[in-house]
Design a protein around this motif. Structure first.
Motif, PDB file in Angstrom:
ATOM      1  N   SER A 132       5.818   0.636 -12.567  1.00  7.80           N
ATOM      2  CA  SER A 132       5.812   2.036 -13.437  1.00  7.80           C
ATOM      3  C   SER A 132       4.461   3.483 -12.749  1.00  7.80           C
ATOM      4  CB  SER A 132       5.578   1.811 -15.279  1.00  7.80           C
ATOM      5  OG  SER A 132       6.079   1.194 -15.571  1.00  7.80           O
ATOM      6  N   ALA A 133       3.924   2.533 -11.857  1.00  6.71           N
ATOM      7  CA  ALA A 133       2.821   3.919 -11.378  1.00  6.71           C
ATOM      8  C   ALA A 133       3.330   4.016 -10.165  1.00  6.71           C
ATOM      9  CB  ALA A 133       1.680   2.979 -11.196  1.00  6.71           C
ATOM     10  N   GLY A 134       4.675   3.455  -9.573  1.00  2.35           N
ATOM     11  CA  GLY A 134       5.227   3.880  -8.714  1.00  2.35           C
ATOM     12  C   GLY A 134       4.906   3.231  -7.310  1.00  2.35           C
TER      13      GLY A 134
ATOM     14  N   PRO B 194       1.155  -1.472   0.032  1.00  2.00           N
ATOM     15  CA  PRO B 194      -0.139   0.098  -0.203  1.00  2.00           C
ATOM     16  C   PRO B 194       0.522   0.943  -0.115  1.00  2.00           C
ATOM     17  CG  PRO B 194      -0.051  -1.143   2.423  1.00  2.00           C
ATOM     18  CD  PRO B 194       1.188  -2.109   1.387  1.00  2.00           C
ATOM     19  N   ARG B 195       0.345   2.254  -0.954  1.00  3.55           N
ATOM     20  CA  ARG B 195       1.215   3.512  -0.920  1.00  3.55           C
ATOM     21  C   ARG B 195       0.056   4.910  -0.529  1.00  3.55           C
ATOM     22  NH1 ARG B 195       4.348   5.767  -5.816  1.00  3.55           N
ATOM     23  NH2 ARG B 195       5.451   7.591  -4.545  1.00  3.55           N
TER      24      ARG B 195
ATOM     25  N   SER C 187       3.281  14.536  -8.793  1.00  2.00           N
ATOM     26  CA  SER C 187       4.185  12.734  -8.124  1.00  2.00           C
ATOM     27  C   SER C 187       2.544  12.025  -8.075  1.00  2.00           C
ATOM     28  CB  SER C 187       4.825  12.537  -7.010  1.00  2.00           C
ATOM     29  OG  SER C 187       5.550  13.240  -6.905  1.00  2.00           O
ATOM     30  N   MET C 188       0.844  12.839  -8.322  1.00  3.31           N
ATOM     31  CA  MET C 188      -0.061  12.443  -7.789  1.00  3.31           C
ATOM     32  C   MET C 188      -0.647  11.878  -8.906  1.00  3.31           C
ATOM     33  SD  MET C 188      -3.213  13.286  -5.556  1.00  3.31           S
ATOM     34  CE  MET C 188      -4.026  14.611  -6.232  1.00  3.31           C
ATOM     35  N   ASP C 189      -0.521  12.706  -9.813  1.00  5.17           N
ATOM     36  CA  ASP C 189      -1.104  13.236 -11.447  1.00  5.17           C
ATOM     37  C   ASP C 189      -0.886  11.638 -11.786  1.00  5.17           C
ATOM     38  OD1 ASP C 189      -3.109  14.776 -10.548  1.00  5.17           O
ATOM     39  OD2 ASP C 189      -2.021  16.612 -11.990  1.00  5.17           O
ATOM     40  N   ASN C 190       1.066  11.627 -11.837  1.00  4.07           N
ATOM     41  CA  ASN C 190       1.836  10.650 -12.952  1.00  4.07           C
ATOM     42  C   ASN C 190       1.064   9.150 -11.863  1.00  4.07           C
ATOM     43  OD1 ASN C 190       3.029  12.645 -14.128  1.00  4.07           O
ATOM     44  ND2 ASN C 190       4.607  12.481 -12.511  1.00  4.07           N
ATOM     45  N   ALA C 191       1.082   8.967 -10.942  1.00  5.46           N
ATOM     46  CA  ALA C 191       0.385   7.735 -10.128  1.00  5.46           C
ATOM     47  C   ALA C 191      -0.691   7.491 -10.933  1.00  5.46           C
ATOM     48  CB  ALA C 191       0.614   7.519  -8.588  1.00  5.46           C
ATOM     49  N   LEU C 192      -1.847   8.129 -10.770  1.00  5.16           N
ATOM     50  CA  LEU C 192      -2.549   8.205 -11.536  1.00  5.16           C
ATOM     51  C   LEU C 192      -2.509   7.530 -12.642  1.00  5.16           C
ATOM     52  CD1 LEU C 192      -5.089  10.024  -8.925  1.00  5.16           C
ATOM     53  CD2 LEU C 192      -5.214   7.859  -9.026  1.00  5.16           C
TER      54      LEU C 192
ATOM     55  N   MET D  22      -3.946   3.927 -14.461  1.00  8.87           N
ATOM     56  CA  MET D  22      -5.100   3.859 -15.813  1.00  8.87           C
ATOM     57  C   MET D  22      -4.010   3.135 -16.700  1.00  8.87           C
ATOM     58  SD  MET D  22      -6.534   7.163 -17.328  1.00  8.87           S
ATOM     59  CE  MET D  22      -5.192   7.746 -18.207  1.00  8.87           C
ATOM     60  N   ASN D  23      -3.354   3.516 -17.145  1.00 10.06           N
ATOM     61  CA  ASN D  23      -2.233   2.360 -17.987  1.00 10.06           C
ATOM     62  C   ASN D  23      -2.236   0.908 -17.870  1.00 10.06           C
ATOM     63  OD1 ASN D  23      -1.935   4.994 -19.527  1.00 10.06           O
ATOM     64  ND2 ASN D  23      -0.145   5.423 -18.829  1.00 10.06           N
TER      65      ASN D  23
END
Length: 216
Positions: free
Chosen positions: A181-183, A73-74, A83-88, A92-93
């Motif tokens: 890739s999503a962290g 969990p993170r 960073s939050m947008d990149n994780a989301l 999604m990808n």
């Protein structure tokens, strides 16, 4: 005439008894019971037709392998906006790459912190500094709170089933890499993970042997 009627009645009774005996013979009783068990969902084997659990994989009686990944969990909502947008976007990808049936499972694993508390108590008794003793005492109180309130550790899994071992490994690698890739850090489920999931759904985790938390 009466004797003839009585004989006919006795013959009919005997025929009925023989027919009932054939229907309730041990062989037939087994067949009837098997049919009832098969159609009755309260029997565990009807919900979990498993042959074995090995190497982080469940094998069922349809020659299917059930496995997946465990995700650490993170909390991405404490990150900065970028960073939050990149994780989301990464999540999604990742979701869009899954073109097969899967199960997202959130399970509570019982946690045993008795050993951890015992180590804290030893440290508390050895320490003379009052400031450190106060901090240790606070941790001890938190530990007692956790024990008394049945605190659990929430874990996250994605499971899928596959008959082909090569495809299964390919899906596992794809899941782990795309989640990275999503962290998010993910790894293949272990035997203990799968047994915990089964106990969690069937017994509310009551029969699971809780893992111990050790001090660093």
């Amino acid at each position: 005439m009466n004797n003839q009627i009585n004989n006919q009645i006795n013959q009919q009774i005997n025929q009925n008894m023989n027919q009932n005996n054939r229907q309730t013979s041990p062989q037939n009783r087994g067949k009837v019971m098997s049919k009832q068990v098969k159609n009755d969902p309260k029997y565990t084997e009807n919900w979990l037709p498993l042959k074995a659990i090995n190497n982080g994989i469940m094998y069922n009686n349809r020659n299917e392998m059930i496995t997946g990944v465990k995700i650490q969990p993170r909390n991405i909502f404490i990150l900065d906006q970028s960073s939050m947008d990149n994780a989301l976007i990464g999540l999604m990808n990742f979701y869009n790459t899954i073109d097969y049936e899967f199960w997202l499972i959130v399970a509570d694993r019982p946690v045993d912190i008795a050993v951890y508390n015992a180590e804290l108590q030893v440290l508390f008794n050895k320490t003379q500094d009052q400031r450190i003793r106060k901090m240790i005492a606070q941790d001890l109180n938190k530990g007692e709170f956790f024990i008394n309130n049945d605190v659990v550790d929430t874990e996250y899994f994605i499971l899928f089933k596959e008959k082909n071992a090569e495809l299964m490994q390919k899906k596992l690698r794809s899941m782990i890499n795309n989640l990275a890739s999503a962290g998010l850090i993910a790894s293949q489920t272990t035997n203990d993970d799968l047994r915990m999931i089964i106990d969690n759904f069937l017994n509310g985790g009551q029969k699971y042997e809780a893992g111990g938390v050790m001090p660093i």
